[in-house]
Design a protein around this motif. Structure first.
Motif, mmCIF file in Angstrom:
data_model
loop_
_atom_site.group_PDB
_atom_site.id
_atom_site.type_symbol
_atom_site.label_atom_id
_atom_site.label_comp_id
_atom_site.label_asym_id
_atom_site.label_seq_id
_atom_site.Cartn_x
_atom_site.Cartn_y
_atom_site.Cartn_z
ATOM 1 N N GLY A 277 -41.982 -106.480 24.530
ATOM 2 C CA GLY A 277 -42.612 -105.960 25.692
ATOM 3 C C GLY A 277 -43.683 -107.004 26.266
ATOM 4 N N GLU A 278 -44.268 -106.737 27.492
ATOM 5 C CA GLU A 278 -44.895 -107.938 27.638
ATOM 6 C C GLU A 278 -46.465 -107.782 27.345
ATOM 7 O OE1 GLU A 278 -44.384 -110.599 29.724
ATOM 8 O OE2 GLU A 278 -42.219 -110.515 29.322
ATOM 9 N N ASP A 279 -47.270 -107.000 28.217
ATOM 10 C CA ASP A 279 -48.625 -106.652 27.696
ATOM 11 C C ASP A 279 -48.755 -106.013 26.562
ATOM 12 O OD1 ASP A 279 -49.767 -108.441 29.717
ATOM 13 O OD2 ASP A 279 -50.151 -106.452 31.162
ATOM 14 N N ASP A 280 -47.756 -105.124 26.340
ATOM 15 C CA ASP A 280 -47.657 -104.295 25.061
ATOM 16 C C ASP A 280 -47.570 -104.961 23.742
ATOM 17 O OD1 ASP A 280 -48.733 -101.749 26.136
ATOM 18 O OD2 ASP A 280 -46.818 -101.083 26.083
ATOM 19 N N GLY A 281 -47.044 -106.275 23.913
ATOM 20 C CA GLY A 281 -46.862 -107.018 22.818
ATOM 21 C C GLY A 281 -47.269 -108.121 22.563
ATOM 22 N N HIS A 282 -48.122 -108.650 23.259
ATOM 23 C CA HIS A 282 -48.619 -110.072 23.411
ATOM 24 C C HIS A 282 -50.281 -110.052 23.650
ATOM 25 C CE1 HIS A 282 -45.157 -112.433 23.756
ATOM 26 N NE2 HIS A 282 -44.716 -111.277 24.145
ATOM 27 N N LEU A 283 -51.165 -110.944 23.135
ATOM 28 C CA LEU A 283 -52.377 -111.174 23.303
ATOM 29 C C LEU A 283 -52.376 -112.706 23.097
ATOM 30 C CD1 LEU A 283 -55.291 -110.980 23.688
ATOM 31 C CD2 LEU A 283 -55.546 -110.878 21.310
ATOM 32 N N GLU A 284 -52.693 -113.526 24.271
ATOM 33 C CA GLU A 284 -52.846 -114.940 24.418
ATOM 34 C C GLU A 284 -54.461 -115.148 24.737
ATOM 35 O OE1 GLU A 284 -48.531 -113.882 24.736
ATOM 36 O OE2 GLU A 284 -50.074 -113.787 26.633
ATOM 37 N N TYR A 285 -55.021 -116.110 24.226
ATOM 38 C CA TYR A 285 -56.214 -116.756 24.429
ATOM 39 C C TYR A 285 -56.045 -118.092 24.710
ATOM 40 C CZ TYR A 285 -61.162 -118.112 24.654
ATOM 41 O OH TYR A 285 -62.317 -118.550 25.026
ATOM 42 N N TRP A 286 -56.069 -118.759 25.822
ATOM 43 C CA TRP A 286 -56.016 -120.007 25.928
ATOM 44 C C TRP A 286 -57.523 -120.583 26.553
ATOM 45 C CZ3 TRP A 286 -50.910 -119.943 29.659
ATOM 46 C CH2 TRP A 286 -50.066 -119.648 29.169
ATOM 47 N N PRO A 287 -58.081 -121.415 26.018
ATOM 48 C CA PRO A 287 -59.391 -122.018 26.176
ATOM 49 C C PRO A 287 -59.437 -122.749 27.396
ATOM 50 C CG PRO A 287 -58.549 -123.307 24.320
ATOM 51 C CD PRO A 287 -57.550 -122.516 24.594
ATOM 52 N N GLU A 288 -60.648 -122.822 27.951
ATOM 53 C CA GLU A 288 -61.097 -123.665 29.132
ATOM 54 C C GLU A 288 -61.996 -124.545 28.689
ATOM 55 O OE1 GLU A 288 -61.746 -122.219 32.944
ATOM 56 O OE2 GLU A 288 -60.595 -120.236 32.519
#
Length: 442
Positions: A277-288
């Motif tokens: 799944g999309e939001d139900d199976g992922h967490l991404e944190y990309w820094p700025e």
């Protein structure tokens, strides 16, 4: 002069080991031959070469010692107080025996060891089995709320008629002990407990826990900002956070510390799922690299930890709740840290790092150990603390070991995906997570 040796005892070293080594070169262990008559112990010494001249009158449970005497092949059984030791015939000669003290606390203390020969005679020898101070290694839930029940795991938990064991916070506030076993302590969390290490005291001494109650050190994601963590992801998927799951039909999940993230809420995962799944199976944190979305390793607590520790000495911790009504039966949780050179929100936004086979990630799949129970992993509607050492972040997407591992500059971003892993069973799980942190292994 006799001494009680209190340090760590090296196994099968020193004079005793050399004496045994001579025999093992000439005789195979399976050719051990017992002897008749009574054994005699002349003295007990350490197997540590640095302590070779120290004669022991006692040793701590689970430590290893060398008995020196005569006719020691006549020993059929050996007890320390009322606890039976395991004998290894390859470590026994007529004059030496290397043996490890039992780990169990004796029920009846006589301060003797007892040799039983093959004729059934019992020969005592004065020797103390020393019990260490309580050792608290882990807690079922480090964020257990006041009034709830929690379990502390470790060793040497004991009450004595003359001395009640206690568990307190740093301020001395005492928990109620509901039940006690040598390796398991069940307590009720007091209303006034403060965050920090716990103190344990028994008749055998005092100690500090290897964990912090309500550990708020270096929380990277708390999903509500209550502990300086990020509120959500920042990348391809931000994932979904909740105050509760009443509207999602899972009211039994109650927050442990404000908002939390939940995976799998609206999805069905196959027995060997890839891309759950999309939001139900992922967490991404990309820094700025900004105050709002910093590189994780630049957050003050994390920077301090990395200054004092190598990454191999660290672990990821978080609290997790998997309700019994929505068990986790398939699809591994994969976590990975990434430097800005791999993914960055403004100048290197991409999702290829998730799919390539080079970047190291962990593989957390507790359901895989429950094949005989239908892979039915859940936490019985309770929150538990999960610990994953960073040294286990060593797999590619297919679960194969990678050659390039982390260094102390690898911790800018963070990603969770659910995909692959050992085959389980089709499911519609709910996997709730809160207070993701990186802390030293103690």
């Amino acid at each position: 002069m006799n001494h009680i040796f209190t340090g760590k005892i090296a196994v099968a070293l020193g004079v005793c080991a050399m004496a045994l080594g001579t025999v093992s070169c000439d005789d195979e262990p399976d050719k051990f031959k017992s002897t008749g008559g009574k054994p005699v112990i002349e003295y007990v010494r350490s197997t540590n070469p640095a302590q070779a001249d120290s004669l022991l009158t006692g040793a701590f449970l689970s430590n290893t010692v060398c008995l020196v005497g005569q006719n020691l092949r006549a020993i059929h059984e050996l007890y320390f107080n009322d606890q039976k030791a395991v004998l290894n015939t390859s470590l026994i000669t007529d004059n030496h025996m290397i043996v490890t003290l039992p780990s169990q606390i004796p029920a009846k203390v006589t301060d003797n060891l007892y040799m039983i020969n093959y004729e059934g005679d019992t020969i005592p020898y004065p020797f103390k089995s020393l019990v260490p101070a309580p050792k608290a290694s882990t807690m079922s839930c480090e964020w257990a709320p006041a009034g709830s029940t929690a379990v502390i795991y470790g060793d040497f938990f004991v009450n004595d008629p003359s001395f009640e064991m206690t568990v307190t916070d740093g301020a001395g506030n005492k928990a109620e002990i509901q039940s006690l076993e040598q390796t398991k302590l069940t307590i009720t969390i007091p209303e006034n407990w403060k965050p920090g290490y716990l103190n344990l005291t028994s008749i055998y001494g005092k100690s500090k826990s290897k964990f912090r109650y309500k550990d708020n050190l270096n929380i990277l994601f708390d999903f509500d900002g209550s502990h300086g963590g990020q509120l959500e992801g920042h990348g391809w998927h931000s994932a979904k956070t909740y105050a509760d799951l009443v509207e999602q039909g899972v009211p039994e999940v109650t927050p442990i510390d404000g908002r939390f993230i939940a995976f799998g809420v609206t999805a069905t995962w196959k027995e060997d799922s890839w891309g759950a799944g999309e939001d139900d199976g992922h967490l991404e944190y990309w820094p700025e690299g900004t105050p709002e979305f910093p590189c994780l390793k630049d957050k003050p607590d994390f920077a301090d930890i990395l200054k004092r520790n190598d990454w191999t000495e660290l672990q990821v911790k978080f609290e997790m709740c998997v309700p019994a009504s929505r068990p986790w039966k398939s699809t591994a949780m994969r976590m990975m840290f990434t430097p800005s050179s791999v993914v960055h929100y403004t100048n290197n936004a991409n999702n290829t790092y998730i799919y390539d086979g080079t970047w190291a990630r962990s593989l957390y799949q507790p359901y895989a150990e429950l094949k005989n129970e239908g892979f039915n992993f859940n936490t019985a509607d309770e929150w538990v603390t999960v610990s994953v050492p960073l040294t286990s972040f060593r797999f590619d997407r297919q679960g194969k070991a990678v050659s390039e591992l982390y260094n102390n500059d690898s911790f800018d971003g963070f990603t969770i995906t659910f995909e692959g892993g050992d085959a389980g069973a089709e499911c519609s799980p709910v996997i709730c997570v809160d207070n993701i942190r990186v802390v030293p292994i103690e």
